[in-house]
Write a protein that holds these residues in place. Structure first.
Motif, mmCIF file in Angstrom:
data_model
loop_
_atom_site.group_PDB
_atom_site.id
_atom_site.type_symbol
_atom_site.label_atom_id
_atom_site.label_comp_id
_atom_site.label_asym_id
_atom_site.label_seq_id
_atom_site.Cartn_x
_atom_site.Cartn_y
_atom_site.Cartn_z
ATOM 1 N N ALA A 1 32.940 39.416 34.937
ATOM 2 C CA ALA A 1 33.575 40.714 34.677
ATOM 3 C C ALA A 1 34.956 40.481 34.102
ATOM 4 O O ALA A 1 35.427 39.336 33.993
ATOM 5 C CB ALA A 1 33.657 41.552 35.966
ATOM 6 N N ASN A 2 35.625 41.579 33.745
ATOM 7 C CA ASN A 2 37.001 41.532 33.254
ATOM 8 C C ASN A 2 37.912 41.991 34.391
ATOM 9 O O ASN A 2 38.039 43.191 34.642
ATOM 10 C CB ASN A 2 37.165 42.441 32.035
ATOM 11 C CG ASN A 2 36.221 42.065 30.904
ATOM 12 O OD1 ASN A 2 35.908 40.899 30.706
ATOM 13 N ND2 ASN A 2 35.760 43.061 30.177
ATOM 14 N N TYR A 3 38.558 41.049 35.050
ATOM 15 C CA TYR A 3 39.304 41.365 36.268
ATOM 16 C C TYR A 3 40.785 41.609 35.973
ATOM 17 O O TYR A 3 41.390 40.944 35.127
ATOM 18 C CB TYR A 3 39.150 40.238 37.291
ATOM 19 C CG TYR A 3 37.744 40.157 37.849
ATOM 20 C CD1 TYR A 3 37.294 41.097 38.763
ATOM 21 C CD2 TYR A 3 36.862 39.150 37.443
ATOM 22 C CE1 TYR A 3 36.002 41.040 39.267
ATOM 23 C CE2 TYR A 3 35.567 39.090 37.942
ATOM 24 C CZ TYR A 3 35.141 40.049 38.853
ATOM 25 O OH TYR A 3 33.862 39.998 39.350
ATOM 26 N N THR A 4 41.344 42.570 36.713
ATOM 27 C CA THR A 4 42.732 42.973 36.490
ATOM 28 C C THR A 4 43.612 42.840 37.728
ATOM 29 O O THR A 4 44.828 43.023 37.630
ATOM 30 C CB THR A 4 42.788 44.447 36.034
ATOM 31 O OG1 THR A 4 42.198 45.287 37.043
ATOM 32 C CG2 THR A 4 42.035 44.633 34.718
ATOM 33 N N GLN A 5 43.015 42.503 38.884
ATOM 34 C CA GLN A 5 43.786 42.529 40.124
ATOM 35 C C GLN A 5 43.140 41.622 41.164
ATOM 36 O O GLN A 5 41.920 41.454 41.191
ATOM 37 C CB GLN A 5 43.835 43.971 40.642
ATOM 38 C CG GLN A 5 44.745 44.236 41.811
ATOM 39 C CD GLN A 5 44.679 45.708 42.213
ATOM 40 O OE1 GLN A 5 43.753 46.129 42.900
ATOM 41 N NE2 GLN A 5 45.665 46.494 41.769
ATOM 42 N N ILE A 6 43.971 41.042 42.024
ATOM 43 C CA ILE A 6 43.473 40.212 43.123
ATOM 44 C C ILE A 6 44.135 40.660 44.426
ATOM 45 O O ILE A 6 45.301 41.067 44.435
ATOM 46 C CB ILE A 6 43.751 38.711 42.874
ATOM 47 C CG1 ILE A 6 43.100 37.852 43.976
ATOM 48 C CG2 ILE A 6 45.250 38.414 42.786
ATOM 49 C CD1 ILE A 6 43.128 36.354 43.648
#
Length: 266
Positions: A118-123
């Motif tokens: 996926a295209n992740y933006t936050q952890i």
């Protein structure tokens, strides 16, 4: 003339339809795919790289140098650009980040395998052990209990884990090279110091089958003592263990010490 206009309209419609079809075909279908995501922890003191035995100054006239630095992270999950969250499998979702295990650049790697593409933006991750995991009892901790014990990250099972372990010496205008030991954690179920951190990525993390992106996370150790609250050694913060006043202050300070410095998408 009408026929010409009609033919032109059909031609334009065909072009638009083909373009639309092409766009749909070009969209990535990531369903069922997974890849590795590498978290690269890099301890610092302010804008300096952290190095064992180096003397660092606090915001006041106190100084410290460390010989031991490690902390537990757990419950790691990442959120993509559509708001979906991938939770790393619970049984494997706890790690010890130890400075002594760093490479020549002082970086400690935590590899998350089989993360949904996926295209992740936050952890988001926790610092320490949450009460739900602790409530599973000693048998429910799996192999991590032995690892934590070997790493000196436990007081005893009844008391629980040390979420952060910092050992070294400190100096003030009145003393020199006195012992410094900050062992912050929860105390069973009576004192819960588990905290979570959520960090936004400066650019999108692209997890794919054929690439292993790296998230470079900097942990500023100076914020343990100069974070939300200033914790002076002279005021008793040279020895922090299970005190009900001191440990929550250190826990909140530690929560503020992480930031994502940059991303490498392979």
């Amino acid at each position: 003339m009408k026929l010409l206009k009609y033919t032109f309209a059909l031609l334009a419609c065909a072009i638009l339809t083909n373009c639309s079809t092409d766009n749909d075909d070009n969209e990535e279908n990531l369903s069922g795919q997974s890849g590795d995501l590498i978290l690269k922890f890099d301890n610092s003191v302010g804008d300096q790289d952290f190095i064992f035995g180096t003397t660092y100054s606090k915001s006041n006239s106190e100084t410290f140098q460390l010989s031991n630095l490690k902390y537990i992270i757990s419950n790691v999950r990442v959120t993509d650009n559509e708001g979906n969250t991938f939770y790393y499998p619970e049984e494997d979702n706890v790690f010890i980040v130890s400075e002594s295990n760093g490479n020549n650049a002082g970086e400690i790697y935590v590899t998350l395998n089989d993360v949904d593409a996926a295209n992740y933006t936050q952890i988001t991750f926790g610092i320490g052990i949450d009460q739900d995991r602790f409530a599973l009892g000693a048998d429910g901790q799996g192999a991590f209990l032995e690892l934590a014990s070997d790493e000196g990250m436990m007081w005893s099972w009844a008391s629980g884990y040390k979420f952060v372990r910092i050992d070294g010496t400190f100096s003030t205008p009145s003393v020199t090279d006195e012992p410094l030991n900050v062992h912050m954690g929860s105390v069973g179920t009576s004192l819960d110091n588990y905290k979570e951190v959520t960090l936004n990525f400066p650019n999108t993390v692209l997890v794919r089958e054929d690439s292993s992106p790296e998230v470079h996370i900097v942990a500023d150790i100076s914020k343990v003592f100069d974070g939300v609250t200033t914790a002076n050694f002279a005021d008793g913060y040279d020895q922090v263990h299970t005190d009900a006043t001191e440990t929550p202050i250190i826990a909140t300070n530690i929560q503020s010490m992480f930031e994502v410095h940059h991303i490498h998408n392979d």
